[in-house]
Design a protein around this motif. Structure first.
Motif, short mmCIF file in Angstrom:
data_model
loop_
_atom_site.label_atom_id
_atom_site.label_comp_id
_atom_site.label_asym_id
_atom_site.label_seq_id
_atom_site.Cartn_x
_atom_site.Cartn_y
_atom_site.Cartn_z
N THR A 201 0.86 -1.19 0.00
CA THR A 201 0.00 0.00 0.00
C THR A 201 0.88 1.23 0.00
O THR A 201 1.79 1.34 0.84
CB THR A 201 -0.92 0.00 1.23
N LYS A 202 0.65 2.15 -0.92
CA LYS A 202 1.51 3.34 -1.04
C LYS A 202 0.68 4.55 -1.41
O LYS A 202 -0.54 4.45 -1.65
CB LYS A 202 2.60 3.11 -2.08
N PHE A 203 1.33 5.71 -1.43
CA PHE A 203 0.66 6.97 -1.80
C PHE A 203 -0.67 7.12 -1.06
O PHE A 203 -1.72 7.31 -1.67
CB PHE A 203 0.43 7.05 -3.31
N ASN A 204 -0.64 7.01 0.27
CA ASN A 204 -1.87 6.95 1.04
C ASN A 204 -2.04 8.15 1.98
O ASN A 204 -2.38 7.99 3.15
CB ASN A 204 -1.92 5.64 1.84
N SER A 205 -1.79 9.34 1.51
CA SER A 205 -1.92 10.54 2.34
C SER A 205 -3.40 10.87 2.60
O SER A 205 -4.29 10.45 1.85
CB SER A 205 -1.23 11.73 1.68
N TRP A 206 -3.64 11.63 3.66
CA TRP A 206 -4.99 12.07 4.03
C TRP A 206 -4.86 13.38 4.81
O TRP A 206 -4.10 13.46 5.77
CB TRP A 206 -5.69 11.01 4.88
N SER A 207 -5.57 14.41 4.37
CA SER A 207 -5.48 15.72 5.04
C SER A 207 -6.78 16.49 4.84
O SER A 207 -7.56 16.19 3.94
CB SER A 207 -4.29 16.53 4.49
N GLY A 208 -6.98 17.50 5.68
CA GLY A 208 -8.18 18.30 5.55
C GLY A 208 -8.40 19.23 6.71
O GLY A 208 -7.47 19.50 7.50
N ASN A 209 -9.62 19.73 6.83
CA ASN A 209 -10.00 20.70 7.86
C ASN A 209 -11.29 20.26 8.53
O ASN A 209 -12.19 19.70 7.89
CB ASN A 209 -10.19 22.09 7.26
N ILE A 210 -11.39 20.54 9.83
CA ILE A 210 -12.62 20.33 10.60
C ILE A 210 -13.14 21.71 11.00
O ILE A 210 -12.37 22.57 11.44
CB ILE A 210 -12.37 19.47 11.84
N PHE A 211 -14.45 21.92 10.86
CA PHE A 211 -15.06 23.21 11.14
C PHE A 211 -16.14 23.08 12.21
O PHE A 211 -16.84 22.07 12.27
CB PHE A 211 -15.71 23.79 9.87
N VAL A 212 -16.29 24.12 13.03
CA VAL A 212 -17.40 24.21 13.97
C VAL A 212 -17.99 25.61 13.87
O VAL A 212 -17.26 26.59 13.73
CB VAL A 212 -16.97 23.90 15.42
N SER A 213 -19.32 25.69 13.90
CA SER A 213 -20.01 26.98 13.84
C SER A 213 -21.03 27.04 14.98
O SER A 213 -21.83 26.12 15.15
CB SER A 213 -20.72 27.14 12.49
N TYR A 214 -20.98 28.14 15.76
CA TYR A 214 -21.92 28.35 16.86
C TYR A 214 -22.83 29.53 16.50
O TYR A 214 -22.35 30.62 16.17
CB TYR A 214 -21.20 28.68 18.15
N THR A 215 -24.14 29.31 16.55
CA THR A 215 -25.12 30.38 16.37
C THR A 215 -25.69 30.72 17.74
O THR A 215 -26.10 29.83 18.48
CB THR A 215 -26.25 29.93 15.44
N TYR A 216 -25.71 32.03 18.06
CA TYR A 216 -26.11 32.41 19.42
C TYR A 216 -26.79 33.77 19.45
O TYR A 216 -26.68 34.57 18.51
CB TYR A 216 -24.89 32.41 20.34
N ASP A 217 -27.51 34.02 20.54
CA ASP A 217 -28.10 35.31 20.84
C ASP A 217 -27.14 36.03 21.76
O ASP A 217 -26.79 35.51 22.83
CB ASP A 217 -29.46 35.09 21.52
N ASP A 218 -26.66 37.19 21.35
CA ASP A 218 -25.62 37.85 22.13
C ASP A 218 -26.13 38.49 23.42
O ASP A 218 -25.35 39.08 24.18
CB ASP A 218 -24.89 38.90 21.30
N ALA A 219 -27.44 38.40 23.70
CA ALA A 219 -27.95 38.85 24.99
C ALA A 219 -27.58 37.81 26.04
O ALA A 219 -27.88 36.64 25.87
CB ALA A 219 -29.46 39.03 24.94
N PRO A 220 -26.89 38.18 27.15
CA PRO A 220 -26.47 37.19 28.13
C PRO A 220 -27.67 36.52 28.78
O PRO A 220 -28.72 37.13 28.99
CB PRO A 220 -25.68 38.01 29.15
N GLY A 221 -27.55 35.25 29.07
CA GLY A 221 -28.64 34.52 29.70
C GLY A 221 -28.26 33.08 29.87
O GLY A 221 -27.19 32.64 29.44
N PRO A 222 -29.10 32.27 30.50
CA PRO A 222 -28.79 30.86 30.74
C PRO A 222 -28.77 30.07 29.45
O PRO A 222 -29.47 30.40 28.49
CB PRO A 222 -29.94 30.40 31.65
#
Length: 258
Positions: A201-222
């Protein structure tokens, strides 16, 4: 309209605007990204066919592991409303089989396969996405020696299903950890009775990016799954009362003058 009525109406407008501001929500989003890379491991070789004493297929398996981290949501920014986690990666996989007739009987032959298995696991909360890329098969036959090779490449893009988790699982100071596992397999499936064979088995590279997105209300609260209702400040209520009184006084004045 006299000065008193003008002041009262102005107070009403200010109060209504203040009430609208305190009761509205501002939806915002923030994200993070982390990159990873597995270089090619060309030393995954298999020389044997058949099965072991337990009946398992004899093959060579090599695992490479990496751990990467990203930030969870900072609860001081406001109320978390939604989370999305996805990844975009590229992979390559090459495979070759070789056979050599050791007794010069002119019957060299061999066959085999190579596999690259890729998995990305969200450790806490636990969730895994896994896929095989790709199975490449080789076969050759000639008089004294033979070889056959192939190469493949592609993308491994997907998203984590987070429907069963609570939003609070993604809030806090601890990092959000991901474990990346690449499993490479070389499997020699056939070799002539007087041959020396190799599946690689040869030429077996693997690469990339992992992403996270947070959607929020900027008014403080629980941090909760429910929508939070903002309560106006006492001063706002006073202004609102003054404004309503002003509107009433203005209407009464018009009736008297009419």
């Amino acid at each position: 309209m006299n000065i008193k009525q003008t002041l009262l109406k102005t107070s009403a407008i200010i109060a209504l605007c203040a009430f609208s501001t305190t009761s509205s929500a501002t939806v915002m989003s923030i994200g993070d990204m982390v990159s990873f890379s597995f270089s090619s491991n060309d030393s995954v070789n298999d020389y044997f066919t058949g099965t072991d004493e337990l009946g398992n297929n004899i093959r060579t398996v090599v695992r490479d592991v990496q751990t990467v981290s990203m930030d969870r949501f900072d609860g001081s920014l406001g109320q978390l409303l939604d989370v999305d986690i996805w990844f975009e990666t590229d992979w390559d996989l090459g495979s070759v089989v070789r056979s050599y007739d050791s007794r010069f009987r002119g019957s060299a032959s061999g066959a085999g396969r190579s596999v690259s298995n890729q998995a990305i696991r969200l450790i806490d909360p636990n969730r895994e996405v896994e896929r095989n890329h790709e199975v490449t098969r080789n076969s050759c036959q000639d008089l004294l020696s033979c070889a056959d090779s192939s190469e493949e490449s592609g993308t491994f893009n997907d998203a984590f299903d987070l429907a069963s988790f609570s939003l609070s699982d993604f809030v806090g100071p601890d990092p959000l950890d991901f474990r990346l596992v690449r499993t490479l397999i070389a499997d020699l499936t056939r070799c002539g009775p007087y041959d020396n064979c190799l599946q690689r088995t040869k030429f077996n590279s693997w690469s990339g990016n992992i992403f996270v997105s947070y959607t929020y209300d900027d008014a403080p609260g629980p941090i909760d799954e429910e929508v939070e209702v903002n309560v106006p400040e006492p001063s706002t209520l006073v202004l609102l009362g003054m404004g309503l009184l002003g509107i009433g006084a203005s209407r009464l004045g018009r009736k008297r003058n009419g």
